[in-house]
Motif scaffolding. Structure first.
Motif, PDB file in Angstrom:
ATOM      1  N   THR A  21       3.572  54.459  51.687  1.00  0.00           N
ATOM      2  CA  THR A  21       3.713  52.630  52.186  1.00  0.00           C
ATOM      3  C   THR A  21       3.209  52.618  53.754  1.00  0.00           C
ATOM      4  O   THR A  21       3.272  53.162  54.288  1.00  0.00           O
ATOM      5  CB  THR A  21       5.654  52.218  52.334  1.00  0.00           C
ATOM      6  N   ASN A  22       2.204  51.239  53.538  1.00  0.00           N
ATOM      7  CA  ASN A  22       1.701  51.435  54.081  1.00  0.00           C
ATOM      8  C   ASN A  22       1.423  49.407  55.184  1.00  0.00           C
ATOM      9  O   ASN A  22       0.135  49.094  55.940  1.00  0.00           O
ATOM     10  CB  ASN A  22       0.119  51.962  54.141  1.00  0.00           C
ATOM     11  N   ASP A  23       2.625  49.232  54.448  1.00  0.00           N
ATOM     12  CA  ASP A  23       2.643  47.790  54.627  1.00  0.00           C
ATOM     13  C   ASP A  23       3.414  47.480  56.466  1.00  0.00           C
ATOM     14  O   ASP A  23       3.959  46.386  56.544  1.00  0.00           O
ATOM     15  CB  ASP A  23       3.745  46.741  54.066  1.00  0.00           C
ATOM     16  N   GLY A  24       3.497  48.079  57.593  1.00  0.00           N
ATOM     17  CA  GLY A  24       4.426  48.167  58.510  1.00  0.00           C
ATOM     18  C   GLY A  24       6.084  48.241  58.944  1.00  0.00           C
ATOM     19  O   GLY A  24       6.490  48.541  59.604  1.00  0.00           O
ATOM     20  N   SER A  25       6.622  48.252  57.487  1.00  0.00           N
ATOM     21  CA  SER A  25       8.220  47.981  57.337  1.00  0.00           C
ATOM     22  C   SER A  25       8.666  49.380  57.147  1.00  0.00           C
ATOM     23  O   SER A  25      10.232  49.351  56.947  1.00  0.00           O
ATOM     24  CB  SER A  25       8.155  47.785  55.712  1.00  0.00           C
ATOM     25  N   GLN A  26       8.122  50.533  56.958  1.00  0.00           N
ATOM     26  CA  GLN A  26       8.751  51.847  57.140  1.00  0.00           C
ATOM     27  C   GLN A  26       8.342  52.408  58.209  1.00  0.00           C
ATOM     28  O   GLN A  26       7.459  52.325  59.506  1.00  0.00           O
ATOM     29  CB  GLN A  26       8.081  52.848  56.127  1.00  0.00           C
ATOM     30  N   PRO A  27       9.625  53.468  59.164  1.00  0.00           N
ATOM     31  CA  PRO A  27       9.677  53.940  60.149  1.00  0.00           C
ATOM     32  C   PRO A  27       8.457  54.859  59.938  1.00  0.00           C
ATOM     33  O   PRO A  27       8.043  55.850  58.997  1.00  0.00           O
ATOM     34  CB  PRO A  27      10.863  54.420  60.389  1.00  0.00           C
ATOM     35  N   LEU A  28       7.755  55.507  60.669  1.00  0.00           N
ATOM     36  CA  LEU A  28       6.793  56.886  60.982  1.00  0.00           C
ATOM     37  C   LEU A  28       7.352  58.512  60.870  1.00  0.00           C
ATOM     38  O   LEU A  28       6.887  58.999  59.848  1.00  0.00           O
ATOM     39  CB  LEU A  28       6.166  56.931  62.869  1.00  0.00           C
ATOM     40  N   GLU A  29       8.727  58.417  61.363  1.00  0.00           N
ATOM     41  CA  GLU A  29       9.664  59.476  60.720  1.00  0.00           C
ATOM     42  C   GLU A  29      10.912  58.917  60.285  1.00  0.00           C
ATOM     43  O   GLU A  29      11.556  57.877  60.914  1.00  0.00           O
ATOM     44  CB  GLU A  29       9.803  60.067  62.141  1.00  0.00           C
ATOM     45  N   PRO A  30      11.742  59.804  59.483  1.00  0.00           N
ATOM     46  CA  PRO A  30      12.698  58.923  58.742  1.00  0.00           C
ATOM     47  C   PRO A  30      13.919  60.040  59.877  1.00  0.00           C
ATOM     48  O   PRO A  30      13.399  60.189  60.781  1.00  0.00           O
ATOM     49  CB  PRO A  30      12.900  59.752  57.693  1.00  0.00           C
ATOM     50  N   TYR A  31      14.751  59.228  59.575  1.00  0.00           N
ATOM     51  CA  TYR A  31      16.395  60.081  60.141  1.00  0.00           C
ATOM     52  C   TYR A  31      16.498  61.728  60.515  1.00  0.00           C
ATOM     53  O   TYR A  31      15.602  62.188  59.585  1.00  0.00           O
ATOM     54  CB  TYR A  31      17.845  59.164  59.558  1.00  0.00           C
ATOM     55  N   GLN A  32      16.860  61.864  61.502  1.00  0.00           N
ATOM     56  CA  GLN A  32      17.553  63.962  60.875  1.00  0.00           C
ATOM     57  C   GLN A  32      18.576  63.926  60.993  1.00  0.00           C
ATOM     58  O   GLN A  32      19.797  63.307  61.800  1.00  0.00           O
ATOM     59  CB  GLN A  32      16.951  64.448  61.646  1.00  0.00           C
ATOM     60  N   LEU A  33      19.409  64.176  60.245  1.00  0.00           N
ATOM     61  CA  LEU A  33      21.097  64.525  60.459  1.00  0.00           C
ATOM     62  C   LEU A  33      21.299  65.639  61.515  1.00  0.00           C
ATOM     63  O   LEU A  33      20.900  66.706  60.842  1.00  0.00           O
ATOM     64  CB  LEU A  33      21.589  64.971  58.733  1.00  0.00           C
ATOM     65  N   LEU A  73       1.830  52.155  61.328  1.00  0.00           N
ATOM     66  CA  LEU A  73       0.717  52.218  60.276  1.00  0.00           C
ATOM     67  C   LEU A  73       0.084  53.423  59.883  1.00  0.00           C
ATOM     68  O   LEU A  73       0.190  54.197  60.619  1.00  0.00           O
ATOM     69  CB  LEU A  73      -0.630  51.105  60.925  1.00  0.00           C
ATOM     70  N   TRP A  74      -0.716  53.689  58.794  1.00  0.00           N
ATOM     71  CA  TRP A  74      -1.639  54.981  58.427  1.00  0.00           C
ATOM     72  C   TRP A  74      -3.098  54.339  58.880  1.00  0.00           C
ATOM     73  O   TRP A  74      -3.288  53.524  58.523  1.00  0.00           O
ATOM     74  CB  TRP A  74      -1.073  55.487  57.335  1.00  0.00           C
ATOM     75  N   ASP A  84     -10.216  51.417  69.437  1.00  0.00           N
ATOM     76  CA  ASP A  84     -11.086  50.284  68.356  1.00  0.00           C
ATOM     77  C   ASP A  84     -10.475  50.333  67.090  1.00  0.00           C
ATOM     78  O   ASP A  84     -10.580  52.367  66.533  1.00  0.00           O
ATOM     79  CB  ASP A  84     -12.461  50.251  68.321  1.00  0.00           C
ATOM     80  N   ILE A  85      -9.733  50.233  66.482  1.00  0.00           N
ATOM     81  CA  ILE A  85      -9.190  50.271  64.695  1.00  0.00           C
ATOM     82  C   ILE A  85     -10.139  48.829  63.923  1.00  0.00           C
ATOM     83  O   ILE A  85      -9.184  48.117  63.516  1.00  0.00           O
ATOM     84  CB  ILE A  85      -8.135  50.411  64.703  1.00  0.00           C
ATOM     85  N   ASN A  86     -11.324  49.817  63.399  1.00  0.00           N
ATOM     86  CA  ASN A  86     -11.580  48.985  62.844  1.00  0.00           C
ATOM     87  C   ASN A  86     -11.329  48.360  61.121  1.00  0.00           C
ATOM     88  O   ASN A  86     -11.892  46.874  60.712  1.00  0.00           O
ATOM     89  CB  ASN A  86     -13.474  49.708  62.112  1.00  0.00           C
ATOM     90  N   GLU A  87     -10.346  49.154  60.498  1.00  0.00           N
ATOM     91  CA  GLU A  87     -10.212  48.917  59.001  1.00  0.00           C
ATOM     92  C   GLU A  87      -9.607  47.414  58.823  1.00  0.00           C
ATOM     93  O   GLU A  87      -8.398  46.786  60.261  1.00  0.00           O
ATOM     94  CB  GLU A  87      -8.583  49.812  59.161  1.00  0.00           C
ATOM     95  N   ALA A  88      -9.933  46.733  58.271  1.00  0.00           N
ATOM     96  CA  ALA A  88      -9.054  45.514  57.961  1.00  0.00           C
ATOM     97  C   ALA A  88      -7.521  45.386  57.643  1.00  0.00           C
ATOM     98  O   ALA A  88      -7.003  44.138  58.100  1.00  0.00           O
ATOM     99  CB  ALA A  88     -10.330  44.607  57.082  1.00  0.00           C
ATOM    100  N   GLN A  89      -7.016  46.673  57.625  1.00  0.00           N
ATOM    101  CA  GLN A  89      -5.426  46.356  56.913  1.00  0.00           C
ATOM    102  C   GLN A  89      -4.897  45.746  58.124  1.00  0.00           C
ATOM    103  O   GLN A  89      -4.018  45.360  58.108  1.00  0.00           O
ATOM    104  CB  GLN A  89      -5.195  47.851  55.728  1.00  0.00           C
ATOM    105  N   SER A  90      -5.383  47.070  59.384  1.00  0.00           N
ATOM    106  CA  SER A  90      -4.568  46.815  60.903  1.00  0.00           C
ATOM    107  C   SER A  90      -4.725  45.532  60.791  1.00  0.00           C
ATOM    108  O   SER A  90      -3.553  45.202  61.784  1.00  0.00           O
ATOM    109  CB  SER A  90      -5.189  47.766  61.378  1.00  0.00           C
ATOM    110  N   ARG A  91      -5.951  44.625  60.973  1.00  0.00           N
ATOM    111  CA  ARG A  91      -6.328  43.426  61.504  1.00  0.00           C
ATOM    112  C   ARG A  91      -5.128  42.373  60.737  1.00  0.00           C
ATOM    113  O   ARG A  91      -4.228  41.767  61.063  1.00  0.00           O
ATOM    114  CB  ARG A  91      -7.234  42.991  61.406  1.00  0.00           C
TER     115      ARG A  91
END
Length: 531
Positions: free
Chosen positions: A105-117, A442-443, A488-495
């Motif tokens: 997933t790469n829409d900003g909705s997910q954490p970079l790291e999941p939880y840890q028990l 974001l990735w 500088d992050i030139n990728e359009a998706q980040s913008r």
């Protein structure tokens, strides 16, 4: 001066603070009355935001290696016992499954790291070991805090080791010393809210064979519909289990364990104690050169897992600000902003814990003694409790909005953007770059996480090929000698996802400002650095 920062209390909050100060090269001493980390059942999950923080300070892999194996599910069951068909099974992704979702997933909705028990008795020794690796950090167990005195330049604490009383002088003192905090009491800061809502016994058991033999499915939490608020938690080794219940004696806890397990197993009851449910927030987060963090300022019911995790957030907010002031570039608003920012989050998380607790009480109130009866009335009791629990129990287990979506409002360090901003939501996370919010993950196209590309100072993201002149802002930060870089992050998706050409970030990855052109660079640097 013996040290720059004296930390009282070596729980997860204090140790996280020591680790982050240590990696920044700040001299700090952490003292703890206990002789060593204790093998007691307390918190049992680092949430996604905490794991993002641990990734950022370089220790996430060591935390994961110590915790529950990543394939083990976090499922929640509501049961009559471990051998009867569950009334309700709420499945949740394991760490492996959650990581796969994050990767895909790469829409900003997910954490970079999941939880840890991971349980506190496992986490504390790992954090202690890491803290001791930094030359600038001194860790002293068996050292009791007695009192402090402060003036305009320093804080002097009186401490006791064995029969020897001595003094430690520091520039700042941080009380991470728990709900009964002696540091908070000496400051004269009170707690407000709801106390002693419910008293439960908790016991820790060792049982070699139980986890593999549970016939109804593997999970983390098993809530028993028994009218006594009983619930069983699988701990890190999958051979230790914690049981909580409203019973009268310690001996009753052994009986309750056997009743819950409901099959013959060999076990040892390692520990029995009592705890009270509280929903309390401190009137202040410190005074002068003395600060408070963790349970010293917020006490929550563990529904939602917001106690220790809130403390880690406190530690990280305070750490970079202390480092900035000690380095000489932090302005006079920087340290006072700690209380402004973190107390509102403490208040929000107490409310989130209350929200979850009310939900859990709602389905438990549907219990009737006929719940096992093979009658129409018994069937109706089971169906009614299950129907309520399917809505209300989720409030304890699906708190991603509280974990990732918190935002610092009315902070002197955040640009005052016009408008109301996103409404708080405990259950749902909507990615946003509104000033004060955590930057969504974001990735990048090359597989790197954007968070991993951002350094420990202030960072201006220039997105989507924007050509804004950043020299005036560079000069403005240089005026204060504050660390500043342009990425500088030139990728359009980040913008597209972040919504702006330019985003200014603090060292903790919270957004200071966003826009499409720089209009007041001097004022922006002044606000961001606390001047």
């Amino acid at each position: 001066m013996d040290t720059d920062v004296l930390i009282v209390g070596a729980g997860p909050t204090g140790l996280t603070l020591a680790v982050d100060l240590g990696r920044r090269g700040i001299r700090c001493t952490i003292i703890e009355q206990k002789e060593a980390p204790q093998f007691l059942p307390k918190m049992e999950r680092c949430n996604a935001r905490t794991m993002e923080i641990y990734r950022r300070i370089g220790i996430v892999d060591r935390i994961r290696a110590a915790g529950l194996p990543s394939h083990c599910p976090m499922d929640v069951f509501i049961v009559l016992s471990l051998v009867e068909p569950p009334l309700l099974h709420l499945p949740y992704p394991s760490v492996d499954e959650a990581r796969a979702l994050t990767t895909a997933t790469n829409d900003g909705s997910q954490p970079l790291e999941p939880y840890q028990l991971i349980s506190q008795y496992t986490l504390e020794p790992v954090l202690k070991e890491i803290a001791e690796e930094f030359p600038s950090v001194t860790v002293r167990y068996g050292c009791e805090f007695l009192s402090f005195a402060q003036d305009e330049r320093s804080v002097t604490a009186t401490v006791k080791s064995g029969s020897t009383t001595s003094k430690i002088t520091a520039q700042y003192l941080v009380g991470c010393d728990g709900g009964s905090s002696p540091v908070r009491r000496q400051l004269g800061i009170g707690l407000a809210g709801d106390s002693n809502l419910l008293e439960l016994r908790q016991a820790l058991y060792y049982c070699e064979e139980l986890y593999e033999r549970i016939p109804i499915g593997k999970g983390r939490h098993y809530h028993v519909a028994d009218g006594q608020s009983t619930f069983l938690i699988v701990q890190d080794s999958t051979k230790h289990f914690t049981l909580h219940s409203v019973v009268e004696t310690d001996a009753d806890m052994a009986t309750m364990f056997e009743k819950t397990v409901a099959m013959p197993v060999k076990y040892e009851m390692v520990y029995v104690g009592q705890w009270r449910q509280n929903l309390l927030l401190a009137d202040g987060y410190g005074r002068g050169r003395v600060f408070l963090a963790g349970d010293a300022v917020h006490l929550v019911i563990p529904t939602g897992g917001l106690g220790m995790n809130s403390g880690v957030g406190d530690a990280i907010d305070l750490s970079w600000k202390l480092a900035a002031v000690l380095a000489g570039w932090g302005g006079p608003n920087l340290l006072p902003s700690y209380e402004i920012e973190r107390r509102q989050i403490g208040d929000r998380n107490v409310a989130a814990s209350r929200h979850a607790t009310v939900g859990r009480r709602a389905w438990r109130a549907a219990y009737r003694p006929n719940i096992r009866d093979n009658t129409p009335e018994g069937a109706e009791t089971r169906a009614n409790l299950t129907r309520i629990a399917d809505v209300e129990q989720r409030k304890s287990n699906e708190m991603i909005g509280a974990e990732l979506g918190y935002r610092y409002v009315d902070s002197p360090l955040i640009w005052p953007e016009a408008g109301e901003g996103p409404a708080p939501n405990f259950m749902k996370y909507e990615p946003t770059t509104w000033p004060g919010a955590r930057l969504p993950h974001l990735w990048l196209a090359d597989g790197r996480a954007l968070h991993d590309c951002i350094g420990d100072g202030y960072t201006l993201l220039r997105l989507g090929g924007a050509q804004a002149d950043v020299v005036p802002l560079q000069r403005a930060f240089a005026f204060y000698a504050a660390p500043f870089t342009v990425l500088d992050i030139n990728e359009a998706q980040s913008r597209d996802i972040y919504g702006y050409d330019l985003i200014l970030l603090r060292p903790d990855l919270h957004v200071v400002w966003r826009g499409n052109r720089l209009e007041e660079p001097e004022r922006l640097a002044e606000i961001a650095t606390g001047h």
